[in-house]
Design an enzyme around this catalytic site. Structure first.
Site, PDB file in Angstrom:
ATOM      1  N   HIS A 165       0.947  -1.157   0.070  1.00  0.00           N
ATOM      2  CA  HIS A 165      -0.014  -0.126  -0.153  1.00  0.00           C
ATOM      3  C   HIS A 165       0.953   1.304   0.030  1.00  0.00           C
ATOM      4  O   HIS A 165       1.795   1.446   0.666  1.00  0.00           O
ATOM      5  CB  HIS A 165      -1.005  -0.118   1.257  1.00  0.00           C
ATOM      6  CG  HIS A 165      -1.844  -1.015   1.228  1.00  0.00           C
ATOM      7  ND1 HIS A 165      -3.099  -0.911   0.217  1.00  0.00           N
ATOM      8  CD2 HIS A 165      -2.155  -2.323   2.087  1.00  0.00           C
ATOM      9  CE1 HIS A 165      -3.812  -2.239   0.503  1.00  0.00           C
ATOM     10  NE2 HIS A 165      -3.074  -2.808   1.398  1.00  0.00           N
ATOM     11  N   CYS A 207      -0.443   1.685  -4.912  1.00  0.00           N
ATOM     12  CA  CYS A 207      -1.334   3.126  -5.151  1.00  0.00           C
ATOM     13  C   CYS A 207      -0.361   4.085  -5.486  1.00  0.00           C
ATOM     14  O   CYS A 207       0.601   4.415  -4.649  1.00  0.00           O
ATOM     15  CB  CYS A 207      -2.448   3.509  -4.430  1.00  0.00           C
ATOM     16  SG  CYS A 207      -3.451   2.014  -3.913  1.00  0.00           S
TER      17      CYS A 207
END
Lengths: 393, 460
Positions: A165, A207
């Protein structure tokens, strides 16, 4: 006779033309070889650092990503001794895993990437930012085993793959700390200063992954990311039997691309850049090649993902005498210990048990605390008046 | 000058004198080899020094067509002729061959030279290191057909140990060996009907090493660079196996090597006399043949090849010692220069790191290593300038050890030290709300004091 002569001339002309053609082809071949020589990478060995920065069951896909890349890299030739794999490794034996001891990367459980030859170097809580940076820069405590070190030299091509992440400018490690793009860029600069790599390929699947390579400033780095700043990288497909998403989209298509590559293939980096168009990936993959010296067209995929060695034929031999008598070494041999060796007491338990607790010395409070308290007391009494003192004391 | 801030100057000091009586007597022998052996005790035996004897044009010591003979030690015989200028050129060329050339120094400094100047193959020789680990492996993919015996300990003691003893000046060497069963090559060899043998073509060789490397266990070895020498005995179904070079001709040594990794040799077992011979066949490996190739590969890995010499040079073979004294000198010159360059790069980089992070804590032992590294590097450079190769090399080795220890100290991780802006970012949200009432009260006190000072003057 008259008709035969032009025939002969014609044959001779054709022969001459053929010869010229062959010469031309040979020359062109020679020039081609030279050009290939010039654009070839100068590396002699390959390393890979594969990092999965997430833990917990719902991040199954990150572990599956990393293990799939590990599998491809091993298939294309990089041995385990040259791969540093950092995983939280809590998927295969997780109580929530309906198929224990497996990690699948394709729905319908087609491909188990957690076989019996997976060598995880940093597992579970050892995957920290500090350990990652220590691996990269080489500032490792001397007791670290060889399998946990990145022993690259100035002729190593290194592949670094990170997944997890991330956000704009940082990557989350194990849900408790972050690594920023500045720190990563500084680590790569430390590697370059010590010439710990020849060329580096950095792939990140998180991301806003493109923010992680914005700050690189060392030469010979090529970077790929799964999404631009402000975009999220999406996962590919859930598996209803296991109950979580199995892979991320970008890595899934990269792996499909890598399945076509074999150790002798000549595919170059430009094809890797095209791998996941927006229609399939939803996010826009990005890449950065301005720091890289060679043209990506001339960079083979196997320069980073595989391990193709340069070899030379040995044409010389040393001539040895056939009957050499036993050789007495001229160097002084180590003296063997003559007295029996005893096992030294590692921990003097008897002494520790019977020790009295050590008195901790009392230190008066330091300047800062004293000053703070003085300030507070002075302000209190100035504000409320000195006459209140008698109520307190 | 090689790069922006790197330049190196070299000079050769040549001293000319006439021969002494002893040397004349030594030169009065039949062949060059004997002359070389006789002259050896009369020469200056320190590392880096060379002695060259100019013999008359008509001398019979050198065979026909050879004008330079390079001996096993640090001497050479040069045939005079063609005038003084030609002799000087030849002497200069000989000096360069026996010690160092501009290109060998540039290759040693390849870290600091921008990539465009040297080709991508410039730095293929082993990097200068404090030690090397040599591993001999016997690969037997077909134990059912061949029971292979190799007397590796004896072979190492007899043939390899002399070479390593000579190289002990350069680095520490440790040797081990292993036998691997069922280890196959990654490529399938082609069957060639004309020679009825199996052939491995040159472009399939790069793919041979990787499948084997995973099984070599080099990760269990020490932290020094590992050199692997593999002896492969092909399976019965793939015998005999020959390696083809680029032109398609079989290679005489049946071996190939990879820079900075090691070498592989294919050892063919002769087919048994009768096809009904009982399996498994017992094979006794001829270690002399094998060691000849392995030692040659070891020399090539270190960069000591003898190929790029003009044809009028005759080099004496070093025999069982593996390398001549002047070849050792060549290695030492290159390694010393490389060590000094590495030290300066490392210390510069360390200084830059300290500049960037102002509050990094340098422990005392790190500081003392840095001082030691600088002192050793300076002494190495001074000694190198005067040509004392042995002491220069030792000093450069000490400098490298100290600088590496200082640079790779675990306490210097930049992550552990917060830059100042991060410190402000942490403490301000903590102390600012607490300080607001204090500051306001202070302001009130100051105002009251000022007012009280004004009032008494007013009242009176």
């Amino acid at each position: 006779m008259a008709a035969a002569v032009p025939g002969a001339c014609w044959v001779r002309a054709v022969a001459a033309a053929l010869l010229l053609g062959c010469c031309g082809a040979a020359l062109a071949g020679g020039v081609q070889d030279q050009a290939e020589e010039f654009f070839r990478s100068g590396h002699t060995n390959n390393w890979a650092v594969l990092v999965c920065t997430s833990r917990f069951w719902f991040n199954y896909r990150h572990v599956a990503n990393t293990l799939s890349v590990y599998r491809s890299v091993k298939r294309l030739g990089i041995p385990d001794s040259h791969i540093v794999l950092m995983l939280a490794d809590d998927m295969a034996c997780n109580p929530r895993n309906p198929k224990p001891a497996t990690v699948f990367s394709h729905k319908n459980m087609e491909l188990n990437v957690y076989g019996d030859d997976v060598e995880v170097d940093y597992r579970s809580y050892e995957v920290t930012v500090e350990n990652f940076l220590r691996v990269l820069t080489g500032r490792i405590p001397p007791s670290t085993p060889r399998s946990k070190r990145l022993l690259s030299d100035d002729r190593s091509n290194i592949l670094i793959y990170m997944t997890g992440h991330g956000g704009n400018g940082f990557l989350k490690f194990q849900d408790s700390e972050e690594i920023t793009n500045v720190e990563l860029a500084d680590a790569f600069e430390q590697m370059w200063q010590k010439r710990r790599y020849n060329e580096l390929l950095f792939i990140i699947d998180t991301c806003q992954g493109a923010s992680m390579y914005e700050r690189f400033y060392s030469p010979n780095i090529m970077a790929l990311a799964s999404s631009q700043v402000g975009e999220d990288s999406l996962s590919h497909q859930p598996d209803l039997g296991i109950g979580v998403h199995l892979m991320d989209r970008y890595t899934f298509y990269v792996l499909e691309f890598l399945e076509e590559i074999h150790p002798a293939s000549q595919t170059n980096m430009n094809d890797l850049f095209q791998v996941c168009p927006k229609s399939l990936c939803v996010s826009t993959p990005g890449h950065r090649t301005d720091l890289f010296q060679r043209d990506p067209q001339n960079v083979l995929i196997t320069d980073f993902f595989g391990s193709v060695r340069k070899v030379e034929i040995t044409t010389e031999t040393v001539s040895l005498d056939n009957d050499l008598a036993g050789f007495e070494s001229n160097l002084p041999k180590d003296e063997l210990a003559t007295e029996p060796l005893k096992y030294a007491e590692q921990l003097p338990v008897a002494q520790i048990i019977h020790q009295k607790p050590k008195q901790k010395d009392w230190h008066p409070p330091g300047g800062f605390i004293l000053g703070l308290w003085a300030l507070i007391i002075m302000v209190f009494f100035k504000t409320y008046g000195i006459k209140h003192m008698k109520h307190i004391f | 000058p090689l790069a922006a801030r790197t330049s190196i100057t070299s000079r050769y000091e040549m001293v000319y004198r006439s021969t002494t009586a002893q040397e004349e007597a030594a030169l009065d022998v039949a062949t060059a080899q004997e002359a070389d052996a006789a002259l050896c005790p009369l020469q200056d035996a320190s590392l880096g020094a060379l002695t060259m004897y100019v013999v008359p044009k008509t001398s019979s010591l050198l065979p026909q067509g050879i004008s330079v003979y390079v001996g096993k030690h640090r001497g050479a015989l040069v045939r005079a002729g063609g005038g003084l200028a030609a002799l000087r050129t030849r002497l200069r060329q000989l000096t360069q061959v026996m010690s160092f050339t501009t290109s060998s120094i540039a290759a040693a400094l390849s870290d600091r030279v921008p990539d465009g100047q040297l080709g991508p193959d410039a730095r293929r020789h082993l990097k200068s290191s404090l030690g090397y680990e040599i591993t001999f492996s016997l690969l037997n993919p077909d134990p059912k057909s061949h029971v292979v015996d190799w007397d590796i300990e004896d072979a190492v003691n007899r043939y390899v140990q002399p070479v390593l003893d000579k190289l002990s000046l350069v680095a520490n060497f440790s040797v081990d060996s292993q036998i691997l069963y069922y280890a196959v090559l990654g490529v399938t060899p082609r069957f060639d009907k004309e020679s009825s043998s199996f052939l491995l073509s040159a472009h399939s060789l790069p793919h041979v090493i990787n499948p084997v490397e995973a099984r070599l266990g080099s990760s269990a070895a020490s932290l020094y660079p590992v050199l692997n020498f593999l002896l492969y005995v092909p399976e019965r179904s793939h015998s005999p196996l020959y390696i083809q070079d680029k032109d398609g001709a079989p290679v005489s040594t049946n071996a190939f090597h990879s820079p900075r990794w090691g070498g592989i040799m294919v050892y063919n077992v002769e087919a048994p006399a009768s096809p009904q011979a009982s399996l498994p066949l017992h094979v006794d490996v001829d270690m002399v043949r094998v060691m000849e190739v392995f030692l040659a590969q070891l020399r090539l890995l270190f960069g000591l090849s003898r190929e790029e010499l003009p044809p009028e040079f005759l080099l004496e073979s070093p025999g069982s010692e593996g390398l001549a004294d002047w070849e050792l000198d060549r290695l030492l010159w290159a390694h010393t220069v490389e060590n000094i360059a590495t030290v300066s790069t490392t210390l510069t980089s360390l200084a830059q790191l300290l500049d960037k992070i102002g509050n990094i804590v340098i422990k005392d032992d790190v500081a003392s290593e840095v001082y030691r590294a600088v002192a050793s590097a300076q002494s190495a450079m001074a000694k190198l300038a005067t040509g004392h190769l042995h002491s220069a090399f030792q000093a450069s080795k000490e400098a490298v050890t100290s600088s590496e220890r200082a640079f790779f100290d675990p306490s210097l991780l930049h992550l552990l030290y917060f830059p100042d802006d991060q410190k402000f970012a942490i403490y301000i949200p903590l102390f600012l709300p607490m300080a607001v009432p204090i500051l306001l009260s202070l302001a009130k006190i100051v105002r009251e004091t000022r007012q009280r000072k004004k009032e008494p003057t007013k009242m009176d």
